[in-house]
Design a protein around this motif. Structure first.
Motif, PDB file in Angstrom:
ATOM      1  N   MET A 150      -6.629  -8.581   3.608  1.00 45.69           N
ATOM      2  CA  MET A 150      -5.727  -7.448   3.764  1.00 45.69           C
ATOM      3  C   MET A 150      -5.716  -6.944   5.205  1.00 45.69           C
ATOM      4  SD  MET A 150      -3.484  -5.700   2.345  1.00 45.69           S
ATOM      5  CE  MET A 150      -2.616  -4.159   2.441  1.00 45.69           C
ATOM      6  N   GLY A 205      -5.240  -5.401  -6.153  1.00 47.03           N
ATOM      7  CA  GLY A 205      -4.978  -4.652  -4.934  1.00 47.03           C
ATOM      8  C   GLY A 205      -6.224  -4.035  -4.316  1.00 47.03           C
ATOM      9  N   SER A 244      -3.747   3.717   0.313  1.00 49.45           N
ATOM     10  CA  SER A 244      -4.279   3.249  -0.969  1.00 49.45           C
ATOM     11  C   SER A 244      -3.467   2.093  -1.521  1.00 49.45           C
ATOM     12  CB  SER A 244      -4.288   4.398  -1.980  1.00 49.45           C
ATOM     13  OG  SER A 244      -5.114   5.450  -1.534  1.00 49.45           O
ATOM     14  N   GLU A 245      -4.107   1.296  -2.366  1.00 49.75           N
ATOM     15  CA  GLU A 245      -3.403   0.203  -3.044  1.00 49.75           C
ATOM     16  C   GLU A 245      -2.444   0.772  -4.077  1.00 49.75           C
ATOM     17  OE1 GLU A 245      -7.226   0.609  -5.514  1.00 49.75           O
ATOM     18  OE2 GLU A 245      -6.497   1.072  -3.501  1.00 49.75           O
ATOM     19  N   ALA A 271      -7.353  -1.152  -0.986  1.00 50.30           N
ATOM     20  CA  ALA A 271      -6.875  -0.161  -0.036  1.00 50.30           C
ATOM     21  C   ALA A 271      -7.049  -0.678   1.388  1.00 50.30           C
ATOM     22  CB  ALA A 271      -7.612   1.156  -0.219  1.00 50.30           C
ATOM     23  N   GLN A 289      -1.746  -8.242  -4.265  1.00 53.36           N
ATOM     24  CA  GLN A 289      -1.717  -6.927  -3.639  1.00 53.36           C
ATOM     25  C   GLN A 289      -0.543  -6.088  -4.122  1.00 53.36           C
ATOM     26  OE1 GLN A 289      -4.006  -5.540  -1.728  1.00 53.36           O
ATOM     27  NE2 GLN A 289      -2.866  -3.656  -1.403  1.00 53.36           N
ATOM     28  N   LYS A 290       0.533  -6.747  -4.547  1.00 57.49           N
ATOM     29  CA  LYS A 290       1.700  -6.013  -5.031  1.00 57.49           C
ATOM     30  C   LYS A 290       1.858  -6.237  -6.530  1.00 57.49           C
ATOM     31  CE  LYS A 290       5.220  -5.565  -2.268  1.00 57.49           C
ATOM     32  NZ  LYS A 290       6.423  -5.821  -1.442  1.00 57.49           N
ATOM     33  N   SER A 320     -10.755  -3.474   5.280  1.00 54.46           N
ATOM     34  CA  SER A 320     -10.358  -3.755   3.894  1.00 54.46           C
ATOM     35  C   SER A 320     -11.571  -4.322   3.177  1.00 54.46           C
ATOM     36  CB  SER A 320      -9.178  -4.739   3.844  1.00 54.46           C
ATOM     37  OG  SER A 320      -9.541  -6.008   4.381  1.00 54.46           O
ATOM     38  N   VAL A 376       0.850  -1.189   0.000  1.00 49.60           N
ATOM     39  CA  VAL A 376       0.000   0.000   0.000  1.00 49.60           C
ATOM     40  C   VAL A 376       0.884   1.237   0.000  1.00 49.60           C
ATOM     41  CG1 VAL A 376      -1.980  -1.084   1.119  1.00 49.60           C
ATOM     42  CG2 VAL A 376      -0.189  -0.059   2.531  1.00 49.60           C
TER      43      VAL A 376
END
Length: 330
Positions: free
Chosen positions: A160, A86, A78-79, A88, A187-188, A147, A56
């Protein structure tokens, strides 16, 4: 990425219908024991290193508390822009606002022992796609982590929030040190990998292979997004109508289903032992063909025929065997 307004905007919290399953963990510290919270600092509950590990943005953006509406101070992280799935993350911390006042009588649901605290999930009026985990620090202080679910998979709504809970707990009184953090899948951003990373797109078709197709010499193109970083174009030589230029893009960090511009009916085609996926439509002059190399890398060719839709895939069909031989194997 769409994301709900957190409970910190004053939405009511609903009961979870008596769900009380518990994940083993350390019980919450006794309210009132340990250092006294003198002010709410929700954005201080994640360090830059922790935010980066979770995928994030840092620093977070704080929204001040609204005492009249019984809303705690909240920080939104935020993502990352290029994360494929992703979401947030929001962290709220109250000051002189009790958990009971905030929840307004809602019953506790599933509990998770994380970081020396017991985090309890409460359902929201926004449904099971959103997750609210709350722990009480003392009679006038609580912390909430929220999340939502990536896409439509409601079962992942808390992934998350639970991933962030050890980091948040490490900044609370008597909280345990945070272990290395593991973000939820997607998420990444995907890291570029595979045999296409060092490939020059213009090298994938040799000049003598292009000459019979009546295309101009290769011209490098820059991508407009993070992936692909570059591409190559062979311009058409028959004027404004007829064949379109042949565009070739190399993807090194994108799943096939996330590649833009894949419209029409996909048809699998095996060429020299390699699977291609061709996208076309009788109503479109465009033909796109994809050669997956790994799960997150592929070659895309994009061309067509502006005079006759039925001929849109003529150049791709001629080029596919050449590329199959020229593209490095996985």
């Amino acid at each position: 990425m769409r994301f709900r307004n957190s409970l910190a905007i004053g939405l009511a919290v609903l009961t979870l219908g008596g769900c009380t399953s518990t994940i083993a963990g350390t019980a919450s510290p006794v309210p009132g024991q340990g250092p006294v919270i003198t002010k709410a600092e929700p954005c201080a509950l994640l360090t830059q290193e922790q935010a980066e590990a979770l995928g994030v943005t840092y620093p977070g953006k704080e929204r001040p508390a609204d005492k009249a509406r019984k809303v705690p101070g909240t920080c939104r992280f935020s993502e990352l822009e290029d994360a494929p799935d992703g979401v947030a993350l929001e962290v709220a911390q109250s000051f002189e606002l009790s958990q009971g006042e905030y929840l307004n009588g809602a019953l506790p649901g599933e509990k998770f022992g994380i970081g020396g605290y017991t985090w309890t999930r409460y359902a929201t009026i926004l449904g099971p796609a959103y997750c609210s985990l709350i722990t009480e620090l003392d009679p006038k202080t609580f912390v909430e982590i929220t999340s939502d679910a990536p896409g439509t998979d409601e079962s992942k709504a808390c992934d998350m929030a639970k991933a962030a809970a050890p980091a948040v707990a490490s900044h609370l009184p008597n909280g345990q040190p945070s272990p290395p953090l593991t973000p939820p899948p997607g998420q990444k951003p995907i890291e570029p990998a595979g045999p296409l990373v060092s490939v020059d797109p213009c090298s994938l078709l040799k000049p003598e292979q292009v000459t019979p197709l009546n295309l101009a010499a290769a011209r490098p193109m820059n991508g407009s997004s993070r992936d692909p970083k570059n591409g190559c174009q062979w311009d058409d030589t028959d004027g404004d109508k007829g064949k379109k230029p042949l565009d070739l893009w190399v993807y090194t960090a994108t799943k096939l289903e996330d590649v833009p511009g894949l419209e029409g009916t996909p048809v699998e085609q095996v060429v020299a032992g390699k699977k291609w996926v061709v996208y076309s439509s009788p109503d479109s002059p465009i033909c796109v063909a994809m050669l997956p190399v790994t799960e997150t890398s592929s070659v895309k060719i994009d061309t067509g025929d502006l005079s006759d839709n039925a001929k849109a895939c003529e150049i791709p069909q001629a080029v596919m065997p050449l590329l199959t031989a020229n593209v490095p194997a996985a």
